[in-house]
Enzyme design. Structure first.
Site, mmCIF file in Angstrom:
data_model
loop_
_atom_site.group_PDB
_atom_site.id
_atom_site.type_symbol
_atom_site.label_atom_id
_atom_site.label_comp_id
_atom_site.label_asym_id
_atom_site.label_seq_id
_atom_site.Cartn_x
_atom_site.Cartn_y
_atom_site.Cartn_z
ATOM 1 N N SER A 15 0.918 -0.821 0.086
ATOM 2 C CA SER A 15 -0.293 -0.154 0.004
ATOM 3 C C SER A 15 0.790 1.069 0.602
ATOM 4 C CB SER A 15 -0.782 0.474 1.293
ATOM 5 O OG SER A 15 -1.848 -1.086 1.523
ATOM 6 N N GLU A 35 9.287 -5.205 -6.747
ATOM 7 C CA GLU A 35 8.492 -5.705 -5.507
ATOM 8 C C GLU A 35 9.625 -7.139 -5.597
ATOM 9 O OE1 GLU A 35 6.106 -5.795 -3.264
ATOM 10 O OE2 GLU A 35 6.743 -8.201 -3.077
ATOM 11 N N CYS A 43 -1.428 -6.176 2.417
ATOM 12 C CA CYS A 43 -3.384 -5.723 2.801
ATOM 13 C C CYS A 43 -3.813 -6.359 1.002
ATOM 14 C CB CYS A 43 -3.410 -4.273 2.074
ATOM 15 S SG CYS A 43 -5.270 -3.681 1.783
ATOM 16 N N CYS A 48 -5.969 -7.183 4.559
ATOM 17 C CA CYS A 48 -7.916 -6.587 4.363
ATOM 18 C C CYS A 48 -8.091 -7.383 3.356
ATOM 19 C CB CYS A 48 -7.102 -5.122 4.189
ATOM 20 S SG CYS A 48 -5.799 -4.234 4.585
ATOM 21 N N LYS A 51 -9.514 -10.672 3.627
ATOM 22 C CA LYS A 51 -9.537 -10.743 4.607
ATOM 23 C C LYS A 51 -11.189 -10.189 4.762
ATOM 24 C CE LYS A 51 -10.239 -7.608 7.220
ATOM 25 N NZ LYS A 51 -9.077 -7.316 8.291
ATOM 26 N N GLY A 176 -4.559 -12.885 21.002
ATOM 27 C CA GLY A 176 -6.371 -11.908 21.137
ATOM 28 C C GLY A 176 -6.252 -10.805 20.759
ATOM 29 N N TYR A 178 -6.364 -8.256 15.985
ATOM 30 C CA TYR A 178 -7.050 -7.952 15.241
ATOM 31 C C TYR A 178 -7.455 -9.674 14.977
ATOM 32 C CZ TYR A 178 -6.913 -2.790 15.013
ATOM 33 O OH TYR A 178 -7.119 -1.571 15.399
ATOM 34 N N ILE A 179 -6.379 -9.408 14.081
ATOM 35 C CA ILE A 179 -6.077 -10.658 12.989
ATOM 36 C C ILE A 179 -6.583 -12.181 14.143
ATOM 37 C CG2 ILE A 179 -4.096 -13.008 12.179
ATOM 38 C CD1 ILE A 179 -2.912 -10.038 11.861
ATOM 39 N N GLU A 182 -10.259 -11.956 14.351
ATOM 40 C CA GLU A 182 -10.717 -11.664 12.861
ATOM 41 C C GLU A 182 -11.330 -13.397 11.840
ATOM 42 O OE1 GLU A 182 -9.904 -7.483 11.499
ATOM 43 O OE2 GLU A 182 -8.519 -8.459 10.645
ATOM 44 N N GLY A 262 0.925 -12.014 16.461
ATOM 45 C CA GLY A 262 1.344 -10.198 16.493
ATOM 46 C C GLY A 262 1.978 -10.491 14.894
ATOM 47 N N THR A 311 -2.943 -0.169 6.682
ATOM 48 C CA THR A 311 -3.242 0.289 5.524
ATOM 49 C C THR A 311 -3.608 2.213 5.348
ATOM 50 O OG1 THR A 311 -3.989 -1.815 4.048
ATOM 51 C CG2 THR A 311 -4.263 0.023 3.040
ATOM 52 N N ALA A 341 -11.815 -0.722 12.775
ATOM 53 C CA ALA A 341 -11.931 -1.710 13.210
ATOM 54 C C ALA A 341 -11.331 -2.779 12.872
ATOM 55 C CB ALA A 341 -13.586 -1.715 11.598
ATOM 56 N N HIS A 436 -33.595 7.570 10.697
ATOM 57 C CA HIS A 436 -34.160 6.783 11.549
ATOM 58 C C HIS A 436 -35.132 5.810 10.865
ATOM 59 C CE1 HIS A 436 -36.314 4.845 14.906
ATOM 60 N NE2 HIS A 436 -37.951 5.465 13.848
ATOM 61 N N GLU A 441 -27.525 6.266 15.281
ATOM 62 C CA GLU A 441 -28.646 6.915 15.605
ATOM 63 C C GLU A 441 -28.182 7.443 16.849
ATOM 64 O OE1 GLU A 441 -32.442 7.379 15.700
ATOM 65 O OE2 GLU A 441 -32.953 5.324 14.951
HETATM 66 P P1 NDP Z 1 -2.113 -8.051 17.512
HETATM 67 O O1 NDP Z 1 -0.755 -7.053 18.827
HETATM 68 O O2 NDP Z 1 -3.306 -6.867 17.651
HETATM 69 O O3 NDP Z 1 -1.880 -8.778 18.606
HETATM 70 C C1 NDP Z 1 -1.218 -9.588 19.242
HETATM 71 C C2 NDP Z 1 -1.940 -11.194 19.954
HETATM 72 O O4 NDP Z 1 -1.077 -11.861 20.213
HETATM 73 C C3 NDP Z 1 -1.832 -9.959 21.245
HETATM 74 O O5 NDP Z 1 -3.345 -10.533 21.856
HETATM 75 C C4 NDP Z 1 -1.527 -10.344 22.244
HETATM 76 O O6 NDP Z 1 -1.445 -10.457 22.891
HETATM 77 C C5 NDP Z 1 -1.273 -12.054 21.249
HETATM 78 N N1 NDP Z 1 0.715 -12.430 21.749
HETATM 79 C C6 NDP Z 1 1.972 -11.838 21.053
HETATM 80 N N2 NDP Z 1 2.645 -11.903 21.241
HETATM 81 C C7 NDP Z 1 2.446 -13.327 22.069
HETATM 82 C C8 NDP Z 1 3.447 -14.805 22.744
HETATM 83 N N3 NDP Z 1 4.653 -14.936 23.125
HETATM 84 N N4 NDP Z 1 2.506 -15.663 22.719
HETATM 85 C C9 NDP Z 1 0.947 -15.786 23.081
HETATM 86 N N5 NDP Z 1 0.347 -14.548 22.680
HETATM 87 C C10 NDP Z 1 0.684 -13.154 21.953
HETATM 88 O O7 NDP Z 1 -1.025 -7.757 16.471
HETATM 89 P P2 NDP Z 1 -2.046 -8.722 14.765
HETATM 90 O O8 NDP Z 1 -1.173 -9.848 14.451
HETATM 91 O O9 NDP Z 1 -3.514 -9.571 15.978
HETATM 92 O O10 NDP Z 1 -2.046 -7.841 13.923
HETATM 93 C C11 NDP Z 1 -1.019 -7.253 13.739
HETATM 94 C C12 NDP Z 1 -1.259 -5.637 13.595
HETATM 95 O O11 NDP Z 1 -1.800 -5.526 11.963
HETATM 96 C C13 NDP Z 1 -2.985 -4.869 14.105
HETATM 97 O O12 NDP Z 1 -2.321 -4.046 15.529
HETATM 98 C C14 NDP Z 1 -3.491 -4.299 13.794
HETATM 99 O O13 NDP Z 1 -2.673 -3.304 13.165
HETATM 100 C C15 NDP Z 1 -3.437 -4.682 11.824
HETATM 101 N N6 NDP Z 1 -4.676 -5.186 10.982
HETATM 102 C C16 NDP Z 1 -5.670 -4.373 10.718
HETATM 103 C C17 NDP Z 1 -6.523 -4.903 10.228
HETATM 104 C C18 NDP Z 1 -7.940 -4.242 10.972
HETATM 105 O O14 NDP Z 1 -8.004 -2.738 10.217
HETATM 106 N N7 NDP Z 1 -8.933 -4.370 10.739
HETATM 107 C C19 NDP Z 1 -6.819 -6.180 10.636
HETATM 108 C C20 NDP Z 1 -5.703 -7.502 11.087
HETATM 109 C C21 NDP Z 1 -5.172 -6.512 11.623
HETATM 110 P P3 NDP Z 1 -1.240 -9.318 23.814
HETATM 111 O O15 NDP Z 1 -2.401 -9.085 23.792
HETATM 112 O O16 NDP Z 1 -1.042 -10.174 25.639
HETATM 113 O O17 NDP Z 1 0.100 -8.685 23.488
#
Ligand code: NDP
Length: 452
Positions: A15, A35, A43, A48, A51, A176, A178-179, A182, A262, A311, A341, A436, A441
């Protein structure tokens, strides 16, 4: 004066990279973009876009369930064809790859296929060939991170989820964020038995506490088996499938285990450190407010350097760079009130501060919240509920936090984000006439603050 092959050399066709290359070329700069994979980056190819397409696919499951309440009769249970969905998605993504290529070629950008590596502050090497550039933009994005654990080779990351073969009847999602949320929602909707394990007490760290609890309740109601305070110690492959053993000794069997723990910046093997570019402890490029790295001719935008991995943030950063190098000059991006979102079922939409952040930053705040059953679900018989919350700074009456869990929350919050960027007060919200009957609303009709 030194001459260069290009005014701007962009590494990475996602992006941020595509936007910067295209806009710089449109302003007359001589631009190259390298690339090594398909154009469009995370994305378009594994993020995005696919997904969201799969999220739409999952949404039909609810619609089929709700249709009889509206008078429809379905002859037999609806059947889902995973292979057809995958093929249709692949066709659409290939079309988008072509659109990106067309945009770049149309703007006059020189496209180079291959792995680019920095040779020095003004030189990029691809294979044997070296290219010089006045400015180099690193826009290589990020990639999924999986922690060390026994049996790590048995897990997959989000990139692989779009083409799984066969469809996983049992899916275990670890994480826990975003990804994780989702994909748990999507595969639950598509018919898999989904278990989600998270190490902390509540999903979606960083989101408003009420939103976190409400979403977990709704995802659970929809069928996702959410297990919090849970960490996996080991994964083994057995005849009956994969087996994850939690550190507390609980076994979970699954056909596929997704680690969504992450993402980390993509900076390995780019020659950044050798060129003198400073990296942060996560491996991300350290940049100033104008996206310059510690080497002034090398800049970076998007997931490779930013903390907001979104993105539209990468696109906005790319435009700041293009304006600075080939336009009106330097300006700084304001990241406050970046809306976001999460495309869970139901969606989360959010803009601004959580209640806790607002209390810490602004002192006294007023909080308005509402939980209700949307009109749609009176006849649908669905138990789904909607949650909305406003956080208002007491001293100025400004709305500093707006949160929603409910249908199309992303669509709803995008509009309100404009009002919040413009500094809208609660009084302005109150004086706005609602539409409405809509769910949205509710944001302009909440009158009684929560006690305390
Ligand atoms: P996030 O940072 O959102 O979540 C990572 C998750 O993994 C957290 O719950 C974290 O726990 C957990 N975690 C990290 N390390 C460990 C570990 N060693 N053992 C167990 N659990 C672990 O990352 P994502 O990969 O979900 O997404 C990355 C980024 O991509 C997002 O932050 C967002 O910015 C972007 N994204 C945006 C979307 C959207 O706009 N709809 C959709 C998808 C991605 P803890 O919370 O305890 O640290």
């Amino acid at each position: 004066m030194r001459t260069f092959d290009f005014d701007l050399f962009v590494i990475g066709g996602g992006s941020g990279g595509v936007r910067a290359a295209r806009m710089a070329a449109q302003r007359g700069a001589r631009v190259a973009l390298a690339e090594c994979a398909e154009l469009g980056g995370t994305c378009v190819n594994v993020g995005c876009i696919p997904k969201k397409l799969y999220s739409y696919a999952a949404g039909y499951a609810e619609s089929f369930e709700e249709a009889p309440g509206y008078g429809w009769t379905l002859d037999g249970p609806p059947r889902f064809d995973w292979r057809r969905l995958k093929a249709n998605r692949a066709r659409e993504i290939a079309r988008l790859n072509g659109v990106y290529r067309g945009l770049l070629e149309g703007a006059g950008v020189t496209l180079i296929q291959g792995w680019a590596c920095l040779a020095d502050a003004h030189t990029v090497q691809i294979g044997e060939k070296k290219h010089t550039a006045r400015h180099i933009l690193v826009a290589t994005g990020g990639m999924p991170f999986v922690p060390e654990l026994k049996g790590r080779e048995h897990v997959v990351v989000s990139d692989a989820m779009f083409d799984l073969d066969p469809f996983p009847e049992r899916l275990l999602v670890v994480g826990g964020g975003y990804i994780a949320c989702e994909f748990a929602s999507i595969f639950n909707g598509l018919g898999a038995k989904v278990t989600q394990l998270y190490r902390g007490p509540h999903l979606l760290n960083g989101f408003d506490e009420d939103v976190r609890q409400f979403l977990a309740k709704e995802m659970g109601r929809a069928g996702v088996d959410i297990r919090v305070n849970s960490e996996i110690g080991m994964i083994t492959r057995q005849e009956s499938g994969l087996c994850a053993l939690s550190s507390r000794g609980v076994r979970t069997e699954a056909d596929v285990i997704l680690y969504a723990t992450g993402r980390v910046p993509n900076t390995q093997g780019l020659g950044l450190e050798a060129a003198g570019v400073e990296l942060d402890p996560r491996g991300g490029v350290v940049v100033d407010a104008h996206y310059r790295s510690s080497v002034p001719s090398i800049l970076a935008v998007g997931d490779v350097s930013t903390t907001q991995q979104l993105t539209p943030v990468a696109l906005a950063e790319a435009m700041v760079v293009v304006d600075m190098l080939f336009g009106q000059g330097p300006r700084e991006l304001d990241y406050e009130f970046t809306p976001t979102a999460v495309f869970t079922h139901p969606n989360i939409g959010t803009c601004g501060y959580t209640e806790a952040e607002a209390r810490a930053k602004f002192g006294k705040v007023r909080v308005f919240s509402s939980e209700f059953k949307a009109l749609r679900h009176t006849l649908s018989q669905s138990g789904e509920r909607t949650f909305m919350k406003l956080v208002v700074e007491q001293a100025t009456d400004r709305v500093v936090g707006l949160h929603m869990v409910g249908p199309d929350a992303g669509e709803v919050v995008q509009g309100f984000a404009v009002a919040m960027r413009a500094g809208a007060t609660k009084r302005v919200f109150d004086s706005t006439i609602g539409i409405h009957p809509t769910v949205a609303e509710e944001f302009v009709t909440m009158r009684e603050p929560m006690p305390g």
